[in-house]
Design a protein around this motif. Structure first.
Motif, mmCIF file in Angstrom:
data_model
loop_
_atom_site.group_PDB
_atom_site.id
_atom_site.type_symbol
_atom_site.label_atom_id
_atom_site.label_comp_id
_atom_site.label_asym_id
_atom_site.label_seq_id
_atom_site.Cartn_x
_atom_site.Cartn_y
_atom_site.Cartn_z
ATOM 1 N N LEU A 93 0.777 -1.286 -0.095
ATOM 2 C CA LEU A 93 -0.337 0.056 0.225
ATOM 3 C C LEU A 93 0.835 1.618 0.317
ATOM 4 C CD1 LEU A 93 -3.061 -0.778 2.278
ATOM 5 C CD2 LEU A 93 -3.240 -0.680 0.075
ATOM 6 N N ARG A 94 1.982 1.130 0.807
ATOM 7 C CA ARG A 94 3.222 1.962 1.053
ATOM 8 C C ARG A 94 3.651 2.619 -0.231
ATOM 9 N NH1 ARG A 94 4.700 0.997 6.395
ATOM 10 N NH2 ARG A 94 3.664 2.897 7.616
ATOM 11 N N VAL A 95 3.851 2.090 -1.910
ATOM 12 C CA VAL A 95 4.368 1.641 -2.797
ATOM 13 C C VAL A 95 3.388 2.641 -3.551
ATOM 14 C CG1 VAL A 95 4.829 0.420 -4.916
ATOM 15 C CG2 VAL A 95 5.769 -0.097 -3.195
ATOM 16 N N ALA A 96 1.685 2.081 -3.349
ATOM 17 C CA ALA A 96 0.533 2.823 -4.093
ATOM 18 C C ALA A 96 -0.153 3.767 -3.758
ATOM 19 C CB ALA A 96 -0.556 1.752 -3.710
ATOM 20 N N ALA A 97 0.947 4.614 -2.188
ATOM 21 C CA ALA A 97 0.730 5.365 -1.652
ATOM 22 C C ALA A 97 1.671 6.484 -2.592
ATOM 23 C CB ALA A 97 0.857 5.502 -0.080
#
Ligand code: URA
Ligand code: SF4
Length: 201
Positions: free
Chosen positions: A194-198
């Protein structure tokens, strides 16, 4: 399975879709479920999150990700810095599929035919919301959006360009974290995806 196509409304808007989806009989799953659980969130969301199908709580309450998997998802979104006001959440399949066992209702995975039957709703949500980033939560959503050859385990956490613009990014389903032998490690992996997405542009 006749598919959801013929139940789509004439006017294509999110409120019209949601209303029409209440009466969908595109596959047999409407028969035993309580209600259609349509997507929810901001209409111009930057992030589209796609799960598998509603669970027991979602079926009762009529909203996606309001049960145990939803709590994992909410926590991870917050930790990744993804604001709920920038998110639209939905599922690949809009009815809960289950096997009764005593008083309990045991979740069953949708078949490929059920995923295909329900696809028109998801496709319509995708084209109306037109998110910059589509987060694929698990194998069922991956199958619905990227086809049967896609492997979440191999491709997770890696942004894939979407032909309409923006990116797909696949990760595990939050309910798999609740079943994992090492929950902390499973959660950490989910959060890192999710941090990659963020961090995407
Ligand atoms: N699991 C899902 O895939 N979707 C929900 O809405 C809840 C649990
Ligand atoms: Fe229609 Fe999808 Fe429900 Fe099947 S699961 S009846 S296609 S909304």
């Amino acid at each position: 399975n006749i598919g959801a196509e013929r139940f789509l409304p004439g006017e294509i808007s999110l409120p019209a879709l949601r209303e029409a989806a209440r009466r969908c009989q595109g596959c047999d799953l409407y028969r035993n479920a309580t209600q259609t659980v349509f997507g929810e969130g901001v209409p111009d969301a930057r992030y589209m999150l796609v799960g598998e199908e509603p669970g027991d709580q979602e079926d009762r309450q009529g909203a996606p990700f309001v049960g145990p998997a939803g709590r994992v998802l909410d926590r991870a979104l917050e930790e990744a810095g993804i604001d709920r006001e920038t998110v639209y959440v939905t599922n690949a399949v809009k009815h809960f599929k289950f096997q009764p066992r005593g008083k309990r209702r045991i979740h069953q995975k949708p078949t490929a035919a059920e995923i295909d039957a329900c696809h028109p709703w998801l496709a319509a949500e995708m084209s109306l919301v037109n998110p910059e980033i589509t987060v694929i939560l698990g194998a069922t959503a991956a199958r619905a959006l990227l086809g049967p050859a896609f492997r979440v385990t191999r491709e997770r956490g890696r942004p894939l360009p979407r032909s309409e613009g923006g990116f797909y990014i696949a990760t595990v389903h939050p309910s798999s974290i609740l079943r994992a032998p090492d929950r902390d490690a499973a959660y950490a992996g989910f959060l890192s995806d999710l941090r990659v997405a963020a961090a995407l542009p």
